[in-house]
Design a protein around this motif. Structure first.
Motif, PDB file in Angstrom:
ATOM      1  N   ASP A 166      12.694   0.828  -6.049  1.00 20.68           N
ATOM      2  CA  ASP A 166      12.391   1.508  -7.308  1.00 20.68           C
ATOM      3  C   ASP A 166      10.899   1.655  -7.558  1.00 20.68           C
ATOM      4  N   PHE A 167      10.083   0.738  -6.981  1.00 16.42           N
ATOM      5  CA  PHE A 167       8.654   0.730  -7.306  1.00 16.42           C
ATOM      6  C   PHE A 167       7.883  -0.011  -6.223  1.00 16.42           C
ATOM      7  N   VAL A 168       6.731   0.543  -5.850  1.00 19.55           N
ATOM      8  CA  VAL A 168       5.793  -0.118  -4.934  1.00 19.55           C
ATOM      9  C   VAL A 168       4.423  -0.049  -5.584  1.00 19.55           C
ATOM     10  N   ASP A 169       3.745  -1.188  -5.694  1.00 22.01           N
ATOM     11  CA  ASP A 169       2.378  -1.178  -6.223  1.00 22.01           C
ATOM     12  C   ASP A 169       1.386  -1.436  -5.096  1.00 22.01           C
ATOM     13  N   SER A 170       0.120  -1.600  -5.442  1.00 22.50           N
ATOM     14  CA  SER A 170      -0.922  -1.784  -4.422  1.00 22.50           C
ATOM     15  C   SER A 170      -0.708  -3.050  -3.603  1.00 22.50           C
ATOM     16  N   ARG A 210       9.778   8.486  -4.464  1.00 19.39           N
ATOM     17  CA  ARG A 210       8.825   7.639  -5.195  1.00 19.39           C
ATOM     18  C   ARG A 210       7.921   6.863  -4.236  1.00 19.39           C
ATOM     19  N   VAL A 211       8.516   6.267  -3.215  1.00 15.98           N
ATOM     20  CA  VAL A 211       7.728   5.511  -2.237  1.00 15.98           C
ATOM     21  C   VAL A 211       6.799   6.456  -1.469  1.00 15.98           C
ATOM     22  N   THR A 212       7.319   7.603  -1.063  1.00 20.11           N
ATOM     23  CA  THR A 212       6.500   8.572  -0.327  1.00 20.11           C
ATOM     24  C   THR A 212       5.294   8.996  -1.154  1.00 20.11           C
ATOM     25  N   GLN A 213       5.509   9.280  -2.408  1.00 24.42           N
ATOM     26  CA  GLN A 213       4.405   9.692  -3.281  1.00 24.42           C
ATOM     27  C   GLN A 213       3.342   8.604  -3.373  1.00 24.42           C
ATOM     28  N   THR A 214       3.757   7.358  -3.516  1.00 26.31           N
ATOM     29  CA  THR A 214       2.808   6.253  -3.612  1.00 26.31           C
ATOM     30  C   THR A 214       2.013   6.097  -2.326  1.00 26.31           C
ATOM     31  N   VAL A 215       2.678   6.180  -1.184  1.00 22.23           N
ATOM     32  CA  VAL A 215       2.013   6.031   0.109  1.00 22.23           C
ATOM     33  C   VAL A 215       1.042   7.194   0.350  1.00 22.23           C
ATOM     34  N   LYS A 216       1.469   8.407   0.019  1.00 21.50           N
ATOM     35  CA  LYS A 216       0.600   9.583   0.218  1.00 21.50           C
ATOM     36  C   LYS A 216      -0.611   9.557  -0.705  1.00 21.50           C
ATOM     37  N   LEU A 217      -0.461   8.953  -1.859  1.00 16.72           N
ATOM     38  CA  LEU A 217      -1.563   8.853  -2.805  1.00 16.72           C
ATOM     39  C   LEU A 217      -2.765   8.140  -2.187  1.00 16.72           C
ATOM     40  N   VAL A 218      -2.495   7.158  -1.333  1.00 23.29           N
ATOM     41  CA  VAL A 218      -3.583   6.409  -0.675  1.00 23.29           C
ATOM     42  C   VAL A 218      -3.743   6.816   0.793  1.00 23.29           C
ATOM     43  N   ARG A 219      -3.097   7.916   1.173  1.00 22.69           N
ATOM     44  CA  ARG A 219      -3.229   8.533   2.495  1.00 22.69           C
ATOM     45  C   ARG A 219      -2.875   7.601   3.650  1.00 22.69           C
ATOM     46  N   LEU A 220      -1.765   6.892   3.503  1.00 28.48           N
ATOM     47  CA  LEU A 220      -1.308   5.981   4.555  1.00 28.48           C
ATOM     48  C   LEU A 220      -0.038   6.467   5.242  1.00 28.48           C
ATOM     49  N   GLU A 221       0.382   7.714   4.980  1.00 27.60           N
ATOM     50  CA  GLU A 221       1.682   8.180   5.482  1.00 27.60           C
ATOM     51  C   GLU A 221       1.766   8.199   7.006  1.00 27.60           C
ATOM     52  N   LYS A 222       0.686   8.527   7.704  1.00 27.06           N
ATOM     53  CA  LYS A 222       0.741   8.542   9.170  1.00 27.06           C
ATOM     54  C   LYS A 222       0.686   7.121   9.728  1.00 27.06           C
ATOM     55  N   PHE A 223      -0.194   6.300   9.176  1.00 29.56           N
ATOM     56  CA  PHE A 223      -0.320   4.918   9.650  1.00 29.56           C
ATOM     57  C   PHE A 223       0.985   4.154   9.454  1.00 29.56           C
ATOM     58  N   THR A 239      16.086  -3.437  -1.671  1.00 27.81           N
ATOM     59  CA  THR A 239      16.287  -2.820  -2.977  1.00 27.81           C
ATOM     60  C   THR A 239      15.462  -3.571  -4.005  1.00 27.81           C
ATOM     61  N   GLY A 240      15.053  -2.848  -5.053  1.00 23.64           N
ATOM     62  CA  GLY A 240      14.328  -3.499  -6.137  1.00 23.64           C
ATOM     63  C   GLY A 240      12.867  -3.091  -6.192  1.00 23.64           C
ATOM     64  N   LEU A 241      12.011  -4.075  -6.455  1.00 23.69           N
ATOM     65  CA  LEU A 241      10.585  -3.842  -6.675  1.00 23.69           C
ATOM     66  C   LEU A 241       9.752  -4.535  -5.602  1.00 23.69           C
ATOM     67  N   LEU A 242       8.846  -3.788  -4.985  1.00 19.20           N
ATOM     68  CA  LEU A 242       7.884  -4.366  -4.044  1.00 19.20           C
ATOM     69  C   LEU A 242       6.540  -4.356  -4.761  1.00 19.20           C
ATOM     70  N   ASP A 243       6.283  -5.454  -5.468  1.00 17.91           N
ATOM     71  CA  ASP A 243       5.111  -5.523  -6.339  1.00 17.91           C
ATOM     72  C   ASP A 243       4.391  -6.855  -6.160  1.00 17.91           C
ATOM     73  N   ALA A 244       3.410  -7.112  -7.019  1.00 12.63           N
ATOM     74  CA  ALA A 244       2.596  -8.330  -6.906  1.00 12.63           C
ATOM     75  C   ALA A 244       3.445  -9.592  -6.986  1.00 12.63           C
ATOM     76  N   LEU A 249       1.856  -2.108  -1.015  1.00 11.97           N
ATOM     77  CA  LEU A 249       1.244  -1.282   0.027  1.00 11.97           C
ATOM     78  C   LEU A 249       0.424  -2.132   0.989  1.00 11.97           C
ATOM     79  N   GLY A 250      -0.316  -3.082   0.434  1.00 12.60           N
ATOM     80  CA  GLY A 250      -1.101  -3.984   1.286  1.00 12.60           C
ATOM     81  C   GLY A 250      -0.218  -4.777   2.227  1.00 12.60           C
ATOM     82  N   ALA A 251       0.919  -5.233   1.734  1.00 12.83           N
ATOM     83  CA  ALA A 251       1.859  -5.978   2.584  1.00 12.83           C
ATOM     84  C   ALA A 251       2.415  -5.085   3.682  1.00 12.83           C
TER      85      ALA A 251
END
Length: 133
Positions: free
Chosen positions: A72-76, A103-116, A38-43, A79-81
Motif C-alpha cells: 500500500d505504501f513505500v517511503d524513503s 503506487r510503488v512504481t510511481q514512488t520508485v520512478k520519482l527517485v529514478r531507481l526504476e532501472k536499478f 502486503t502492507g506498508l514498507l516504511d520506517a 526504498l533504501g532497503a
C-alpha cells in the motif's frame, strides 16, 4: 510456523515473521526465492524487512523476486532497503527484481531507481527474466 503448499505448482510458501504493518511469505523455487508482501514498507517495518530478507538472500537461492503488487505504501526508508537488498543480491552474483503496482512504481520512478531496481509488471515476467540471465 505454518507452511502453505500450492498443489498446482508444487511450491511451499512459508510465512515471514515481519511486523504488524508488513506481512509476507517466501517461496523457494528452483533457482530463485519469491517474496510476496502486503502492507506498508516504511520506517517502522524497514529494519525487520531488511534483516529477514537479507538473511534469506544469504541462504539462497541467489535470485530474488519481491512481489510488491499488494504493497500500500513505500517511503524513503523502504526504498533504501530495496537498494541495499539489490546490492546484496548483486554481491552474491544474483539478481533482485521487483513486481510493482502503480503506487510503488510511481514512488520508485520519482527517485529514478526504476532501472536499478529492475521493475517488472508480473511474477511471470520476473521469472522469465531470471531464465534469460
Amino acid at each position: 510456523m505454518s507452511v502453505y503448499f500450492n498443489h498446482e505448482e508444487g511450491i511451499i510458501a512459508e510465512p515471514l515473521n515481519l511486523t504488524v504493518s508488513l506481512r509476507g511469505t517466501r517461496e523457494a523455487r528452483d533457482n530463485c526465492q519469491l517474496f510476496r508482501l502486503t502492507g506498508l514498507l516504511d520506517a517502522f517495518s524497514e529494519p525487520t524487512f531488511r534483516k529477514v530478507l537479507g538473511n534469506k538472500i544469504e541462504e539462497g537461492p541467489k535470485h530474488i523476486i519481491l512481489d510488491l503488487s499488494q504493497i500500500d505504501f513505500v517511503d524513503s526508508s523502504g526504498l533504501g532497503a530495496l537498494v541495499q537488498l539489490a546490492k546484496q543480491a548483486q554481491n552474491v552474483d544474483g539478481t533482485l527484481q521487483i513486481v510493482t503496482n502503480a503506487r510503488v512504481t510511481q514512488t520508485v520512478k520519482l527517485v529514478r531507481l526504476e532501472k536499478f531496481l529492475s521493475l517488472q509488471t508480473s511474477v511471470e515476467a520476473a521469472l522469465d527474466n531470471i531464465k534469460q540471465s
